[in-house]
Design an enzyme around this catalytic site. Structure first.
Site, PDB file in Angstrom:
ATOM      1  N   LYS A 189      -3.960   5.868  11.141  1.00  0.00           N
ATOM      2  CA  LYS A 189      -2.682   5.041  10.170  1.00  0.00           C
ATOM      3  C   LYS A 189      -3.216   4.279   9.207  1.00  0.00           C
ATOM      4  O   LYS A 189      -4.283   3.224   9.458  1.00  0.00           O
ATOM      5  CB  LYS A 189      -2.043   4.144  11.248  1.00  0.00           C
ATOM      6  CG  LYS A 189      -0.683   3.468  10.544  1.00  0.00           C
ATOM      7  CD  LYS A 189       0.072   2.483  11.278  1.00  0.00           C
ATOM      8  CE  LYS A 189       1.131   1.981  10.317  1.00  0.00           C
ATOM      9  NZ  LYS A 189       1.568   0.794  10.941  1.00  0.00           N
ATOM     10  N   CYS A 203       2.416  -8.695  14.646  1.00  0.00           N
ATOM     11  CA  CYS A 203       3.384  -7.882  14.786  1.00  0.00           C
ATOM     12  C   CYS A 203       4.593  -8.751  14.840  1.00  0.00           C
ATOM     13  O   CYS A 203       5.773  -8.211  14.729  1.00  0.00           O
ATOM     14  CB  CYS A 203       3.697  -7.096  16.260  1.00  0.00           C
ATOM     15  SG  CYS A 203       2.082  -5.675  16.803  1.00  0.00           S
ATOM     16  N   HIS A 224       0.776  -1.176  -0.048  1.00  0.00           N
ATOM     17  CA  HIS A 224       0.056  -0.012   0.092  1.00  0.00           C
ATOM     18  C   HIS A 224       0.986   1.196   0.011  1.00  0.00           C
ATOM     19  O   HIS A 224       2.266   0.992  -0.181  1.00  0.00           O
ATOM     20  CB  HIS A 224      -0.777   0.051   1.223  1.00  0.00           C
ATOM     21  CG  HIS A 224      -0.276  -0.139   2.532  1.00  0.00           C
ATOM     22  ND1 HIS A 224       0.439   0.789   2.868  1.00  0.00           N
ATOM     23  CD2 HIS A 224      -0.510  -0.888   3.563  1.00  0.00           C
ATOM     24  CE1 HIS A 224       0.956   0.502   4.340  1.00  0.00           C
ATOM     25  NE2 HIS A 224       0.175  -0.537   4.735  1.00  0.00           N
ATOM     26  N   HIS A 277       4.132   1.516   2.284  1.00  0.00           N
ATOM     27  CA  HIS A 277       5.260   0.888   1.814  1.00  0.00           C
ATOM     28  C   HIS A 277       5.991   1.626   0.784  1.00  0.00           C
ATOM     29  O   HIS A 277       7.070   1.940   0.728  1.00  0.00           O
ATOM     30  CB  HIS A 277       4.914  -0.614   1.373  1.00  0.00           C
ATOM     31  CG  HIS A 277       4.213  -1.486   2.513  1.00  0.00           C
ATOM     32  ND1 HIS A 277       2.916  -1.843   2.103  1.00  0.00           N
ATOM     33  CD2 HIS A 277       4.486  -1.649   3.716  1.00  0.00           C
ATOM     34  CE1 HIS A 277       2.453  -2.452   3.250  1.00  0.00           C
ATOM     35  NE2 HIS A 277       3.329  -2.613   4.224  1.00  0.00           N
ATOM     36  N   LYS A 333      -4.009  -2.244   5.553  1.00  0.00           N
ATOM     37  CA  LYS A 333      -5.022  -2.951   4.811  1.00  0.00           C
ATOM     38  C   LYS A 333      -6.037  -3.645   5.798  1.00  0.00           C
ATOM     39  O   LYS A 333      -7.130  -3.728   5.293  1.00  0.00           O
ATOM     40  CB  LYS A 333      -4.204  -4.181   4.190  1.00  0.00           C
ATOM     41  CG  LYS A 333      -3.365  -3.686   3.072  1.00  0.00           C
ATOM     42  CD  LYS A 333      -3.992  -3.119   1.713  1.00  0.00           C
ATOM     43  CE  LYS A 333      -4.512  -4.750   1.156  1.00  0.00           C
ATOM     44  NZ  LYS A 333      -5.074  -4.074  -0.131  1.00  0.00           N
ATOM     45  N   CYS A 377       2.375 -11.714  19.547  1.00  0.00           N
ATOM     46  CA  CYS A 377       1.282 -11.041  18.604  1.00  0.00           C
ATOM     47  C   CYS A 377       1.936 -11.441  17.052  1.00  0.00           C
ATOM     48  O   CYS A 377       2.969 -11.214  16.687  1.00  0.00           O
ATOM     49  CB  CYS A 377       1.068  -9.404  18.608  1.00  0.00           C
ATOM     50  SG  CYS A 377       0.152  -8.948  17.020  1.00  0.00           S
ATOM     51  N   HIS A 427      -2.821  -4.150  16.544  1.00  0.00           N
ATOM     52  CA  HIS A 427      -3.617  -4.971  15.661  1.00  0.00           C
ATOM     53  C   HIS A 427      -5.022  -5.098  16.240  1.00  0.00           C
ATOM     54  O   HIS A 427      -5.820  -5.714  15.545  1.00  0.00           O
ATOM     55  CB  HIS A 427      -3.090  -6.415  15.347  1.00  0.00           C
ATOM     56  CG  HIS A 427      -2.037  -6.103  14.516  1.00  0.00           C
ATOM     57  ND1 HIS A 427      -0.603  -5.748  15.074  1.00  0.00           N
ATOM     58  CD2 HIS A 427      -1.737  -6.236  13.057  1.00  0.00           C
ATOM     59  CE1 HIS A 427       0.313  -5.781  13.873  1.00  0.00           C
ATOM     60  NE2 HIS A 427      -0.324  -5.968  12.875  1.00  0.00           N
ATOM     61  N   CYS A 433      -3.721  -7.022  21.220  1.00  0.00           N
ATOM     62  CA  CYS A 433      -2.494  -6.078  20.763  1.00  0.00           C
ATOM     63  C   CYS A 433      -3.102  -4.623  20.623  1.00  0.00           C
ATOM     64  O   CYS A 433      -4.072  -4.507  19.914  1.00  0.00           O
ATOM     65  CB  CYS A 433      -1.792  -6.827  19.586  1.00  0.00           C
ATOM     66  SG  CYS A 433      -0.771  -5.732  18.770  1.00  0.00           S
TER      67      CYS A 433
HETATM   68  N1  MSP Z   1       8.817  -7.000   7.731  1.00  0.00           N
HETATM   69  C1  MSP Z   1       9.088  -6.163   8.707  1.00  0.00           C
HETATM   70  C2  MSP Z   1      10.215  -5.323   8.627  1.00  0.00           C
HETATM   71  C3  MSP Z   1      11.570  -6.185   8.582  1.00  0.00           C
HETATM   72  S1  MSP Z   1      12.867  -5.239   8.601  1.00  0.00           S
HETATM   73  C4  MSP Z   1      14.256  -5.970   8.940  1.00  0.00           C
HETATM   74  C5  MSP Z   1       7.861  -5.046   8.607  1.00  0.00           C
HETATM   75  N2  MSP Z   1       7.307  -5.209   7.463  1.00  0.00           N
HETATM   76  S2  MSP Z   1       6.017  -4.184   6.985  1.00  0.00           S
HETATM   77  O1  MSP Z   1       5.767  -4.750   5.545  1.00  0.00           O
HETATM   78  O2  MSP Z   1       4.929  -4.354   8.034  1.00  0.00           O
HETATM   79  O3  MSP Z   1       6.207  -2.814   6.973  1.00  0.00           O
HETATM   80  C6  MSP Z   1       7.349  -2.293   6.409  1.00  0.00           C
HETATM   81  C7  MSP Z   1       7.490  -0.812   6.537  1.00  0.00           C
HETATM   82  O4  MSP Z   1       6.298  -0.145   5.961  1.00  0.00           O
HETATM   83  C8  MSP Z   1       7.627  -0.310   7.935  1.00  0.00           C
HETATM   84  O5  MSP Z   1       8.499   0.433   7.854  1.00  0.00           O
HETATM   85  C9  MSP Z   1       6.313   0.509   8.225  1.00  0.00           C
HETATM   86  O6  MSP Z   1       6.664   1.516   8.968  1.00  0.00           O
HETATM   87  C10 MSP Z   1       6.036   0.767   6.721  1.00  0.00           C
HETATM   88  N3  MSP Z   1       4.727   1.160   6.993  1.00  0.00           N
HETATM   89  C11 MSP Z   1       3.366   0.412   6.953  1.00  0.00           C
HETATM   90  N4  MSP Z   1       2.206   1.388   7.118  1.00  0.00           N
HETATM   91  C12 MSP Z   1       2.615   2.442   7.109  1.00  0.00           C
HETATM   92  C13 MSP Z   1       1.737   3.617   6.978  1.00  0.00           C
HETATM   93  N5  MSP Z   1       0.752   3.608   7.053  1.00  0.00           N
HETATM   94  N6  MSP Z   1       2.770   4.752   6.652  1.00  0.00           N
HETATM   95  C14 MSP Z   1       4.005   4.905   6.714  1.00  0.00           C
HETATM   96  N7  MSP Z   1       4.765   3.832   6.579  1.00  0.00           N
HETATM   97  C15 MSP Z   1       3.981   2.526   7.052  1.00  0.00           C
HETATM   98  O7  MSP Z   1       7.321  -4.456   9.345  1.00  0.00           O
END
Ligand code: MSP
Length: 522
Positions: free
Chosen positions: A305, A133, A21, A24, A308, A130, A158, A155
């Site tokens: 925030k 997380c 999304h 990311h 999905k 969790c 979540h 959590c």
């Molecule tokens: N797999 C772990 C990271 C492992 S690194 C050794 C993870 N993955 S994630 O896919 O859930 O998230 C990846 C990144 O996307 C994180 O930095 C997270 O903060 C970012 N984001 C997820 N949702 C977000 C927003 N709504 N806004 C900004 N960044 C966000 O965590």
């Protein structure tokens, strides 16, 4: 090899349980802008991104979709995560998957070293976990559930119940590193940025660190613990190591020494893993800690925030289909103070697209190129004597270049863009005041017309170089019309020194076309 300093920047690796999304894509774009800027400044830049594929979360998603976790990961990586990089124009140097053999081998080498050196021991684990997380929770991390989970502890992130774990696990002696971590935060105050995240981390560590359970026995989707294959490595311990397994840890010392340590960009929600667990792991292995860990804010949609699971998720392509990848990149880097949360809205991106990209920059480019084509048959005019107004434009070019470069060094990406936009505004104001179209009507003002258009073009080229890390597509098109050589080889920190082609080529279309329908049909 570029002569400059190493600039190794890494994004977190993304869970493949779901499709990307805009949150990311935001992390990816920020890292890419910083990498492109440094690369264009002559640094030995290296951008790493990738996917986090082990652990219970992925295993459960795959199982509920009736496929193996490897099949699930392969599908998501090929169909969603790698294409994301094209969607938002990321120029990464490597893409690591935690299922790559190079990674799994590196994890085992690292773990074995820590085990041999006495940093790992076996013990009983009992606690809450969790899966969303992929994290062990302390009672203070839990809140009262609502709706279907009324009466249970859930959590806080979540809003789902945690699971009670009771296993014999391997533990990492993280508590040994409490004081060394506090010393690190103290001695290297820019290690964790921004200050809000730093303060939270320092507070967290001051409360005392527990040893960390780093293996699981109840499922097998993960890297096997080398000396006891009944266990797989805890997914975070595995995932964090991607930053060094990707650059040859344990197999290619030259590559490793050339790149490490990294600048790590992470969302603030995962700053703790990167600013506490990760440096402790590195200290145990006798390796340098990262240069910086920067925790950026969240993208909010309707004040929440975006995620999905809460159905506020927006796919990057929904935005790029309407506005293009440059506008996506520009908007998120400009509208949100890097390090703080920021709200996304279709109205806001639409307004900025129109005012800043189409009318501000795009129109400036079209006007300057069109006037040189019309009044000088495309030949770049030579400036005559410079007035104060012309000199003021040049002074602005030099000043904003230095300001933007300094802002990038502070991770103040939005400030870099604001500085660069001073030049957009200066040039538009200059052209309005100098009225080249009026000068063109009077043959005796020919030299003045040449000076005004030469000065405008000079400023426009400087802008093109400065903006290339942010909006690579539009600036490449414009460069083909006015510049010489490769745009990406122009030193961004010396942008005003660019050279124009002897003749400009007309721009086939506006750089930022009119958008008929700013929001996708619902
Ligand atoms: N797999 C772990 C990271 C492992 S690194 C050794 C993870 N993955 S994630 O896919 O859930 O998230 C990846 C990144 O996307 C994180 O930095 C997270 O903060 C970012 N984001 C997820 N949702 C977000 C927003 N709504 N806004 C900004 N960044 C966000 O965590």
């Amino acid at each position: 090899m570029p002569a400059g300093d190493s600039f190794f920047i890494a994004t977190p690796i993304f869970y493949v349980n779901d499709v990307p999304h805009i949150g990311h894509a935001y992390t990816e774009v920020a890292a890419d802008v910083l990498a492109r800027w440094h690369r264009q400044r002559g640094d030995d830049a290296w951008l790493l991104t990738g996917t986090d594929e082990h652990g219970q979360k992925i295993l459960r998603t795959a199982t509920s979709n009736g496929v193996t976790p490897q099949e699930w990961a392969d599908k998501l990586v090929t169909e969603s995560w790698k294409p994301l990089l094209q969607t938002v124009d990321i120029r990464n140097d490597d893409f690591i998957r935690t299922t790559d053999a190079r990674h799994e081998k590196g994890v085992q080498t690292f773990l074995q070293k820590l085990y041999d050196d006495g940093f790992i021991y076996q013990g009983e684990f009992e606690g809450f976990y969790c899966v969303g997380c992929e994290e062990y929770k302390q009672p203070g991390d839990l809140v009262d559930g609502t709706g279907p989970f009324e009466g249970q502890q859930v959590c806080a992130i979540h809003s789902k119940p945690v699971e009670l774990l009771q296993e014999s696990n391997y533990f990492f002696r993280m508590s040994d590193f409490e004081q060394r971590l506090l010393d690190l935060y103290e001695q290297q105050p820019d290690f964790v940025q921004p200050d809000t995240v730093r303060n939270e981390i320092v507070q967290f560590v001051k409360q005392g660190l527990r040893d960390l359970s780093i293996s699981r026995q109840s499922f097998d989707w993960g890297v096997k613990v080398p000396w006891d294959e009944k266990h797989v490595v805890y997914v975070w311990f595995d995932a964090l190591l991607n930053y060094i397994t990707a650059i040859g840890y344990g197999v290619d010392d030259d590559e490793f020494d050339r790149r490490w340590p990294a600048v790590q960009l992470v969302g603030k929600d995962i700053a703790r893993f990167h600013a506490v667990i990760w440096p402790a792991m590195l200290m145990a292995a006798g390796l340098p800690v990262p240069k910086n860990v920067f925790g950026h804010g969240w993208l909010l949609v309707g004040g929440e925030k975006m995620s999905k699971s809460k159905l506020t998720g927006i796919a990057p392509q929904q935005i790029t289909d309407v506005f293009g990848s440059d506008a996506f990149r520009y908007y998120f880097m400009r509208a949100i103070t890097f390090g703080q949360d920021g709200n996304f809205s279709w109205e806001d991106i639409s307004a900025r697209y129109q005012a800043e990209l189409a009318n501000g920059f795009g129109n400036l480019a079209s006007r300057v190129v069109a006037m040189i084509t019309r009044y000088f048959d495309g030949t770049v005019p030579v400036a005559g004597e410079l007035t104060d107004a012309d000199l003021a434009v040049r002074e602005t070019e030099v000043r904003v270049t230095a300001a933007a470069d300094a802002a990038i060094d502070r991770f103040a990406i939005n400030e870099a863009l604001s500085s660069i936009w001073e030049l957009v505004d200066t040039l538009n104001g200059y052209i309005t005041e100098q009225e080249p179209w009026a000068l063109a009507k009077d043959e005796s003002k020919r030299e003045r017309l040449a000076t005004v258009l030469a000065t405008s073009l000079r400023g426009l080229g400087t802008l093109t170089v400065l903006l290339s890390p942010f909006i690579p597509t539009a600036t490449t098109t414009l460069w083909q019309s006015i510049g010489q050589g490769e745009l990406t080889s122009q030193p961004v920190d010396r942008a005003p020194e660019w050279s124009s082609a002897p003749e400009v080529q007309p721009l086939a279309a506006g750089l930022f076309p009119r958008i008929e329908q700013p929001e996708p049909a619902k």
